[in-house]
Design an enzyme around this catalytic site. Structure first.
Site, mmCIF file in Angstrom:
data_model
loop_
_atom_site.group_PDB
_atom_site.id
_atom_site.type_symbol
_atom_site.label_atom_id
_atom_site.label_comp_id
_atom_site.label_asym_id
_atom_site.label_seq_id
_atom_site.Cartn_x
_atom_site.Cartn_y
_atom_site.Cartn_z
ATOM 1 N N PRO A 120 31.516 -17.039 30.905
ATOM 2 C CA PRO A 120 32.361 -15.871 31.216
ATOM 3 C C PRO A 120 31.553 -14.574 31.229
ATOM 4 O O PRO A 120 30.727 -14.350 30.360
ATOM 5 C CB PRO A 120 33.383 -15.866 30.082
ATOM 6 C CG PRO A 120 32.829 -16.730 29.016
ATOM 7 C CD PRO A 120 31.847 -17.659 29.633
ATOM 8 N N GLU A 121 31.779 -13.773 32.240
ATOM 9 C CA GLU A 121 31.133 -12.467 32.315
ATOM 10 C C GLU A 121 32.157 -11.396 31.985
ATOM 11 O O GLU A 121 33.304 -11.687 31.651
ATOM 12 C CB GLU A 121 30.537 -12.262 33.711
ATOM 13 C CG GLU A 121 29.339 -13.170 33.959
ATOM 14 C CD GLU A 121 28.399 -12.613 35.025
ATOM 15 O OE1 GLU A 121 28.377 -11.379 35.212
ATOM 16 O OE2 GLU A 121 27.713 -13.406 35.657
ATOM 17 N N ARG A 178 29.847 -26.514 23.643
ATOM 18 C CA ARG A 178 28.385 -26.349 23.624
ATOM 19 C C ARG A 178 27.893 -25.453 22.496
ATOM 20 O O ARG A 178 26.685 -25.317 22.290
ATOM 21 C CB ARG A 178 27.898 -25.869 24.985
ATOM 22 C CG ARG A 178 28.138 -26.948 26.054
ATOM 23 C CD ARG A 178 27.392 -26.676 27.322
ATOM 24 N NE ARG A 178 25.964 -26.614 27.137
ATOM 25 C CZ ARG A 178 25.118 -26.246 28.073
ATOM 26 N NH1 ARG A 178 25.566 -25.883 29.250
ATOM 27 N NH2 ARG A 178 23.817 -26.211 27.852
ATOM 28 N N ARG A 181 12.223 3.533 34.957
ATOM 29 C CA ARG A 181 11.929 2.214 34.382
ATOM 30 C C ARG A 181 11.025 1.408 35.305
ATOM 31 O O ARG A 181 11.177 1.442 36.509
ATOM 32 C CB ARG A 181 13.217 1.440 34.111
ATOM 33 C CG ARG A 181 14.018 2.108 33.061
ATOM 34 C CD ARG A 181 15.085 1.216 32.484
ATOM 35 N NE ARG A 181 15.572 1.858 31.289
ATOM 36 C CZ ARG A 181 15.159 1.541 30.060
ATOM 37 N NH1 ARG A 181 14.323 0.555 29.879
ATOM 38 N NH2 ARG A 181 15.608 2.192 29.017
ATOM 39 N N HIS A 193 35.844 -30.375 19.295
ATOM 40 C CA HIS A 193 35.062 -29.131 19.308
ATOM 41 C C HIS A 193 35.879 -27.895 18.959
ATOM 42 O O HIS A 193 35.566 -26.803 19.397
ATOM 43 C CB HIS A 193 34.367 -28.922 20.656
ATOM 44 C CG HIS A 193 33.594 -30.096 21.134
ATOM 45 N ND1 HIS A 193 32.497 -30.590 20.460
ATOM 46 C CD2 HIS A 193 33.786 -30.923 22.192
ATOM 47 C CE1 HIS A 193 32.036 -31.656 21.097
ATOM 48 N NE2 HIS A 193 32.796 -31.885 22.152
#
Ligand SMILES: [Zn+2]
Length: 287
Positions: free
Chosen positions: A2-3, A133, A168, A114
């Site tokens: 998920p972002e 995971r 940068r 899990h």
């Protein structure tokens, strides 16, 4: 994984479902890597706290907690000494990692494999954390002062954005993924934003003209806002036990489209690896 838009969607869904509810008790599993704070501390902080608000900070889901009572003392006397005092406000912080999910369900629902945490609510429902995971993390901020680091990409103003990136030497893509600068922008939305702004992922930040950085500023906001709007329509599916299947995704213009024609100019999309992550771009549209 998920972002930011997905985490925002999940946080909004949880806000609708559990804000105002009080946590009665907590069960935590025994996998140490999931718990970023000591399990006793997590349980004590959550128990008998009211969930005031659920919100997103970067890619973290933050439960704002208000103390409603004092949990029963622990049986083991020597541990009790080490416990920090409970404060009126605290936070429970959940990072979903790659496969973490927060499920709101009835207690009678079968416990999924899990499952690492079960939070019993006064409304007789349960909030469960499931993560096959185990890259997800649970922690608490005892004083409610959690810092996610970096700046919210949807809140930063243009001047601050330009200052953040100015001079940068790193590739543009690396700078976008640097969570100390902007928090929550991940691989997919970085690629999509760079495409919309016409900037190559490998290009050094210091060589990108101001006008392009301005375009990128707008592109990041557009991409994230559109994705959140799409996610908003599938909230209920996501936080239900069935998990991800309800998610609508922004149609990717470059991400995952290596070799396919650019939607603007038909040039095949290229893929390069930058800092270990795949980056997708149009060699014609992005300079
Ligand atoms: Zn193109």
């Amino acid at each position: 994984m998920p972002e930011l838009p997905e985490v925002e969607t999940i946080a909004r869904g949880l806000q609708k479902r559990v804000a105002g509810d009080t946590i009665e008790s907590v069960w935590l599993g025994s996998k140490p890597q999931t718990m970023k704070s000591p399990p006793d501390e997590i349980a004590r902080t959550l128990e008998l706290s009211r969930i005031q608000e659920v919100r997103r900070m970067g890619k973290h889901i933050v439960f704002e907690l208000e103390r409603k009572g004092v949990p029963r003392p622990l049986a083991r006397g020597k541990l009790r000494k080490k416990l920090k005092p409970l404060s009126p406000r605290s936070q429970w912080i959940v990072h979903l990692g790659m496969t973490g999910r927060l499920v709101v369900c009835e207690p009678s629902e079968k416990l999924e494999k899990h499952t690492h945490a079960v939070v019993k609510l006064a409304s007789r429902r349960e909030l469960r954390f499931v993560d096959p995971r185990r890259f997800g993390r649970l922690s608490v901020a005892l004083q409610g002062d959690f810092e996610a680091g970096g700046i919210e990409p949807l809140e930063v103003d243009l001047d601050r954005f330009l200052k953040l990136f100015r001079g940068r030497k790193t590739p543009m893509k690396s700078a976008l993924l640097n969570q100390k600068l902007l928090r929550g922008v991940g691989n997919i939305y970085a690629d999509e934003s760079l495409f919309r702004a016409g900037v190559r992922p490998k290009r050094r930040v210091s060589t990108v003209p101001r006008v392009k950085l301005e375009a990128l500023y707008g592109a990041i906001r557009d991409v994230l806002t559109e994705a959140i709007a799409l996610g908003g329509s599938s909230i209920s599916d996501y936080v239900d036990a069935d998990g991800e299947e309800g998610f609508f995704q922004l149609q990717h213009r470059v991400y995952g489209r290596e070799g396919e024609p650019c939607l603007v100019c038909k040039t095949p999309i290229k893929r390069v690896v930058i800092a270990g992550r795949s980056s997708h771009y149009c060699p014609n549209c992005q300079k």
